[in-house]
Enzyme design. Structure first.
Site, PDB file in Angstrom:
ATOM      1  N   CYS A   2      -1.337 -68.478 -45.481  1.00  0.00           N
ATOM      2  CA  CYS A   2      -0.029 -67.964 -45.832  1.00  0.00           C
ATOM      3  C   CYS A   2       0.859 -68.243 -44.622  1.00  0.00           C
ATOM      4  O   CYS A   2       0.539 -67.721 -43.608  1.00  0.00           O
ATOM      5  CB  CYS A   2      -0.378 -66.688 -46.373  1.00  0.00           C
ATOM      6  SG  CYS A   2      -1.213 -66.588 -47.768  1.00  0.00           S
ATOM      7  N   ARG A  27       0.203 -73.848 -44.037  1.00  0.00           N
ATOM      8  CA  ARG A  27      -0.572 -72.895 -44.174  1.00  0.00           C
ATOM      9  C   ARG A  27      -0.880 -72.402 -45.429  1.00  0.00           C
ATOM     10  O   ARG A  27      -1.943 -71.518 -45.712  1.00  0.00           O
ATOM     11  CB  ARG A  27       0.221 -71.537 -43.354  1.00  0.00           C
ATOM     12  CG  ARG A  27       0.548 -71.936 -41.919  1.00  0.00           C
ATOM     13  CD  ARG A  27       1.239 -70.853 -41.227  1.00  0.00           C
ATOM     14  NE  ARG A  27       0.246 -69.851 -41.118  1.00  0.00           N
ATOM     15  CZ  ARG A  27      -0.270 -69.217 -40.079  1.00  0.00           C
ATOM     16  NH1 ARG A  27      -0.036 -69.939 -38.916  1.00  0.00           N
ATOM     17  NH2 ARG A  27      -1.004 -68.138 -39.901  1.00  0.00           N
ATOM     18  N   TRP A  73      -1.187 -69.094 -50.071  1.00  0.00           N
ATOM     19  CA  TRP A  73      -2.728 -69.484 -49.964  1.00  0.00           C
ATOM     20  C   TRP A  73      -3.575 -68.523 -50.693  1.00  0.00           C
ATOM     21  O   TRP A  73      -3.639 -67.379 -50.060  1.00  0.00           O
ATOM     22  CB  TRP A  73      -3.275 -69.913 -48.615  1.00  0.00           C
ATOM     23  CG  TRP A  73      -4.659 -70.435 -48.975  1.00  0.00           C
ATOM     24  CD1 TRP A  73      -4.816 -72.080 -49.193  1.00  0.00           C
ATOM     25  CD2 TRP A  73      -6.010 -70.136 -48.837  1.00  0.00           C
ATOM     26  NE1 TRP A  73      -6.022 -72.394 -49.352  1.00  0.00           N
ATOM     27  CE2 TRP A  73      -6.891 -70.994 -49.034  1.00  0.00           C
ATOM     28  CE3 TRP A  73      -6.491 -69.017 -48.680  1.00  0.00           C
ATOM     29  CZ2 TRP A  73      -8.159 -71.012 -49.031  1.00  0.00           C
ATOM     30  CZ3 TRP A  73      -7.684 -68.677 -48.629  1.00  0.00           C
ATOM     31  CH2 TRP A  73      -8.724 -69.680 -48.862  1.00  0.00           C
ATOM     32  N   ASN A  99       0.595 -61.396 -45.168  1.00  0.00           N
ATOM     33  CA  ASN A  99      -0.728 -62.249 -45.032  1.00  0.00           C
ATOM     34  C   ASN A  99      -1.696 -61.333 -44.671  1.00  0.00           C
ATOM     35  O   ASN A  99      -1.596 -60.354 -44.098  1.00  0.00           O
ATOM     36  CB  ASN A  99      -0.288 -63.090 -43.638  1.00  0.00           C
ATOM     37  CG  ASN A  99       0.590 -64.319 -44.222  1.00  0.00           C
ATOM     38  OD1 ASN A  99       0.722 -64.679 -45.220  1.00  0.00           O
ATOM     39  ND2 ASN A  99       0.722 -65.117 -43.150  1.00  0.00           N
ATOM     40  N   GLY A 100      -2.872 -61.726 -45.160  1.00  0.00           N
ATOM     41  CA  GLY A 100      -4.170 -60.819 -45.045  1.00  0.00           C
ATOM     42  C   GLY A 100      -4.521 -60.253 -46.096  1.00  0.00           C
ATOM     43  O   GLY A 100      -4.286 -60.903 -47.400  1.00  0.00           O
ATOM     44  N   GLU A 489     -18.608 -84.628 -38.836  1.00  0.00           N
ATOM     45  CA  GLU A 489     -16.963 -84.835 -38.987  1.00  0.00           C
ATOM     46  C   GLU A 489     -16.441 -85.951 -39.775  1.00  0.00           C
ATOM     47  O   GLU A 489     -15.424 -85.456 -40.544  1.00  0.00           O
ATOM     48  CB  GLU A 489     -16.517 -84.608 -37.300  1.00  0.00           C
ATOM     49  CG  GLU A 489     -15.034 -85.025 -37.147  1.00  0.00           C
ATOM     50  CD  GLU A 489     -14.417 -83.561 -37.983  1.00  0.00           C
ATOM     51  OE1 GLU A 489     -14.948 -82.405 -38.190  1.00  0.00           O
ATOM     52  OE2 GLU A 489     -13.144 -83.698 -37.875  1.00  0.00           O
ATOM     53  N   LYS A 493     -13.828 -85.018 -43.156  1.00  0.00           N
ATOM     54  CA  LYS A 493     -12.620 -85.404 -43.149  1.00  0.00           C
ATOM     55  C   LYS A 493     -12.569 -86.144 -44.445  1.00  0.00           C
ATOM     56  O   LYS A 493     -11.382 -85.969 -45.591  1.00  0.00           O
ATOM     57  CB  LYS A 493     -12.354 -86.701 -42.040  1.00  0.00           C
ATOM     58  CG  LYS A 493     -12.071 -86.256 -40.497  1.00  0.00           C
ATOM     59  CD  LYS A 493     -10.877 -85.487 -40.337  1.00  0.00           C
ATOM     60  CE  LYS A 493     -11.357 -83.847 -40.661  1.00  0.00           C
ATOM     61  NZ  LYS A 493     -11.227 -82.903 -39.904  1.00  0.00           N
ATOM     62  N   GLU A 496     -12.464 -83.441 -47.395  1.00  0.00           N
ATOM     63  CA  GLU A 496     -11.167 -82.653 -47.297  1.00  0.00           C
ATOM     64  C   GLU A 496     -10.056 -83.330 -48.108  1.00  0.00           C
ATOM     65  O   GLU A 496      -9.384 -82.563 -48.878  1.00  0.00           O
ATOM     66  CB  GLU A 496     -10.769 -82.363 -45.912  1.00  0.00           C
ATOM     67  CG  GLU A 496     -11.674 -81.286 -45.166  1.00  0.00           C
ATOM     68  CD  GLU A 496     -11.019 -80.953 -43.694  1.00  0.00           C
ATOM     69  OE1 GLU A 496     -11.151 -79.912 -43.411  1.00  0.00           O
ATOM     70  OE2 GLU A 496     -11.195 -82.000 -42.886  1.00  0.00           O
ATOM     71  N   HIS A 512     -35.944 -88.596 -45.223  1.00  0.00           N
ATOM     72  CA  HIS A 512     -36.188 -87.190 -45.840  1.00  0.00           C
ATOM     73  C   HIS A 512     -35.688 -86.548 -46.914  1.00  0.00           C
ATOM     74  O   HIS A 512     -35.445 -85.591 -47.177  1.00  0.00           O
ATOM     75  CB  HIS A 512     -36.465 -86.267 -44.677  1.00  0.00           C
ATOM     76  CG  HIS A 512     -37.522 -86.584 -43.699  1.00  0.00           C
ATOM     77  ND1 HIS A 512     -38.755 -86.578 -43.825  1.00  0.00           N
ATOM     78  CD2 HIS A 512     -37.182 -87.113 -42.184  1.00  0.00           C
ATOM     79  CE1 HIS A 512     -39.260 -87.187 -42.823  1.00  0.00           C
ATOM     80  NE2 HIS A 512     -38.357 -87.341 -41.646  1.00  0.00           N
ATOM     81  N   LYS A 611      -4.710 -74.474 -43.347  1.00  0.00           N
ATOM     82  CA  LYS A 611      -4.925 -75.168 -42.133  1.00  0.00           C
ATOM     83  C   LYS A 611      -5.588 -73.820 -41.255  1.00  0.00           C
ATOM     84  O   LYS A 611      -6.383 -74.296 -40.386  1.00  0.00           O
ATOM     85  CB  LYS A 611      -3.354 -75.217 -41.368  1.00  0.00           C
ATOM     86  CG  LYS A 611      -3.343 -75.738 -40.170  1.00  0.00           C
ATOM     87  CD  LYS A 611      -4.110 -77.237 -39.811  1.00  0.00           C
ATOM     88  CE  LYS A 611      -4.049 -77.372 -38.473  1.00  0.00           C
ATOM     89  NZ  LYS A 611      -4.981 -78.582 -38.514  1.00  0.00           N
TER      90      LYS A 611
END
Ligand code: G6P
Length: 616
Positions: A2, A27, A73, A99-100, A489, A493, A496, A512, A611
């Site tokens: 946010c 954000r 968000w 925010n929060g 990673e 990517k 995402e 396995h 983010k």
């Protein structure tokens, strides 16, 4: 998570607020809203992007020299017009952006409902704004004059949770009230004007003088008076800092997306990470921010690295390198797991927290827990002045510059660069690596930016490879040793930003389980540079080909063995094994980027992600 923006001064607030929201959209981008006060208050909010809000307010009254704005968000309540911020209290006395998370919101809501409050939204924020109003009006009813600011303060004392808030009062329309607990707020100081934001990006084009609010800080601001105190009403001396970011670093600079710009910035951002730290004659590393804890680091019996997402992957690279070069045992933990599982910690342990934003709630909570147990904590962060660097005992900034793309790229390579330097330095100090070897490693490190520039020349080829996989539904990424975290990673990517399911695995573990997935439709990205496990990974490639899997191999330039087996070959220059993560991750970033763009995905604002995750 946010974004918050606020303005108070002599100018019209709207342009600053709307531009600020655009800067902060990374954000959160579920919905956006704005409130202005100019005698009468007005508030507009809309589901969707900031551009949807902008279209919505076209032709409407947006006048006013005081205002607040928010890009969301969603945590409580689905993203829609009603749940969007700002929220106005039931009787219209206060307007808030937040925010929060207010953890005890449900209890507070019950109490307010019992006192006649009716709620329009499903948000915890509406509870807070109604609580403020209730306290304010209740005092009046009983004949006491309680100021808007005091009402906010009293309400915050009843709240459990985290917040960064900006509040407007209809009865005191010349004021903007700000408070912080666990959710960042920065105040830009201009001439008879103040700018508020959840990070510095909306502020930098207006002023370079900023005050980072601390947890527990409470500010009451008019255009010519600034009053900073604690939430317990004790005065606080504001500490004005100079911002060291410029506007170019937060704009796309001709690239289609921030992510692509940030991938291409890596030769420079890595140079910025080691500049001034690796000596010019390549025989020393100075990490000034670790000066006070260096002896502890050298003597550490164990290092525990904590992080989330991409930063956790960087931590895994750090584990391989620190164990190899410094011979110190390392454990890598997700912040969210570490904080809740009552880990065993010893006095001579050392915790390293890795975070691009420096605000990730789980990482922050993990370091607080470690500090409570008297363990020394070091931060490796990108955002200067953020919470983690301020709460750790010592640290290293990555200096990668602002990262706006939600999928982290240059921050990862900068984190890995810091961890590599740390591993080499500790190895050297502990006598594990000789002076000669140390110098050679630094020489190799010094060449990495140019070698990344070389890798970036494959961009057109990688685009062509990407064109073949736009319809894929699954991907497997394999690597061994220090390249295993790179496989993780690369898979992250792709997930995402393209929403294709992807998994990273240590190459030998393929047998396995994941091998069962391999058929002629399964692309497997194998990171197979010429290192000590090269022969082994060649065998893994043969196992994939024997099952008709499609191999996209990232190899050392000139490799002919894998060239004869792989379907697609992406070459990277030869480097020292320990530095291969920095080169091999770059084509994986580009591959994910191109696949996502070709699939029509919004790579800078992937669905459901944010983010920086400042809630648990
Ligand atoms: C979010 C971001 C990731 C990032 C992670 C950790 O999930 O989308 O890109 O890796 O948070 O963030 P941090 O700021 O702590 O590195």
């Amino acid at each position: 998570m946010c974004g918050i923006v606020g303005y108070i001064g002599n100018k019209e607030a709207y342009p600053m607020l709307i531009n600020g929201l655009k800067r902060l959209e990374y954000r959160g981008y579920d919905s956006a809203g704005i409130a202005l006060i100019d005698g009468t208050p007005k508030s507009y909010k809309k589901k969707g992007k900031v551009s949807d809000l902008e279209n919505f307010v076209k032709g409407k009254d947006v006048s006013g020299t005081i205002g607040i704005a928010h890009t969301r968000w969603a945590t409580h309540g689905e993203p829609n017009d009603i749940n969007a911020h700002p929220h106005t209290s039931m009787k219209g006395k206060f307007i808030i952006i937040h925010n929060g998370i207010i953890e005890n919101y449900s209890k507070l809501k019950d109490k307010l409902e019992a006192r006649g409050y009716v709620f329009k939204t499903e948000t915890d924020t509406e509870v807070l704004v109604n609580l403020i109003e209730y306290i304010y009006l209740k005092a009046r009813e009983s004949g006491r004059e309680l100021s808007a600011a005091d009402s906010v303060m009293l309400a915050l004392h009843k709240v459990i949770g985290t917040y960064g808030i900006l509040v407007l009062s209809v009865d005191e329309p010349d004021k903007l009230i700000a408070a912080r607990n666990g959710s960042p707020l920065v105040i830009g100081v201009g001439k008879n004007e103040y700018f508020f934001a959840s990070d510095a990006t909306p502020i930098v084009e207006h002023t370079k003088s900023v005050i980072y609010m601390n947890d527990g800080d409470f500010a009451v601001v008019t255009k010519d008076n600034f009053n900073l105190k604690t939430i317990s009403n004790d005065p606080v001396e504001p500490e004005i800092k100079k911002l060291d970011i410029d506007i170019a670093s937060i704009e796309k600079g001709g690239y289609d997306h921030f992510m692509l710009k940030e991938i291409f910035e890596q030769p420079q951002s890595i140079k910025d990470t080691f500049r001034g730290r690796v000596s010019l004659d390549l025989d020393n590393i100075v990490l000034g921010g670790l000066h006070t804890v260096m002896d502890k680091l050298v003597d550490a019996q164990r290092i525990i690295i904590v992080g989330c997402g991409t930063s956790w992957h960087a931590g895994l690279v750090g584990e391989y390198l620190i164990e190899e070069y410094a011979r110190i045992p390392v454990e890598v933990e997700y912040g969210s797991e570490f904080r809740y599982r009552n880990p065993i910690l010893y006095d001579d342990d050392l915790v390293i927290a890795i975070s691009q934003s420096g605000e990730t709630a789980d990482t922050l909570a993990a370091i607080r827990m470690a500090k409570e147990r008297n363990v020394t904590v070091i931060g490796i962060c990108n955002v200067v002045g953020s919470s983690i660097p301020r709460e750790t005992d010592a640290g290293v900034y990555t200096h990668a510059g602002p990262e706006i793309g939600v999928a982290s790229t240059k921050a990862f390579t900068a984190q890995v660069t810091v961890l590599t330097m740390l591993a080499y330095l500790l190895g050297h100090k502990k006598g594990v690596i000789s002076k000669y070897e140390f110098k050679n490693l630094l020489k190799e490190l010094h060449q990495i930016p140019d070698k990344i520039s070389e890798v970036l020349k494959s961009n057109d080829y990688i685009l062509k490879v990407a064109q073949k996989f736009t319809e894929s539904t699954n991907f497997l990424y394999l690597g061994r040793g220090v390249l295993f975290p790179v496989a993780l990673e690369g898979a992250l990517k792709l997930k995402e930003i393209s929403y294709i399911h992807a998994e990273g695995y240590p190459a030998a573990e393929m047998k396995h389980g994941p091998i069962a997935l391999i058929d002629k439709n399964m692309p497997v990205v194998v990171i197979a540079t010429k290192d000590k496990s090269y022969e082994k990974i060649v065998n893994n490639i043969q196992e994939i080909k024997a099952r008709n899997g499609i191999v996209i191999a990232v190899v050392t330039k000139g490799d002919t063995t894998i060239a004869s087996m792989a379907d697609y070959l992406i070459e990277v220059p030869e480097t020292h094994d320990s530095l291969a993560p920095l080169l091999t991750v770059v084509p994986l970033q580009l591959l994910a980027y191109h696949i996502a763009v070709l699939r029509g995905c919004n790579v800078d604002q992937p669905r459901n992600l944010a983010k920086s995750v400042t809630v648990e």
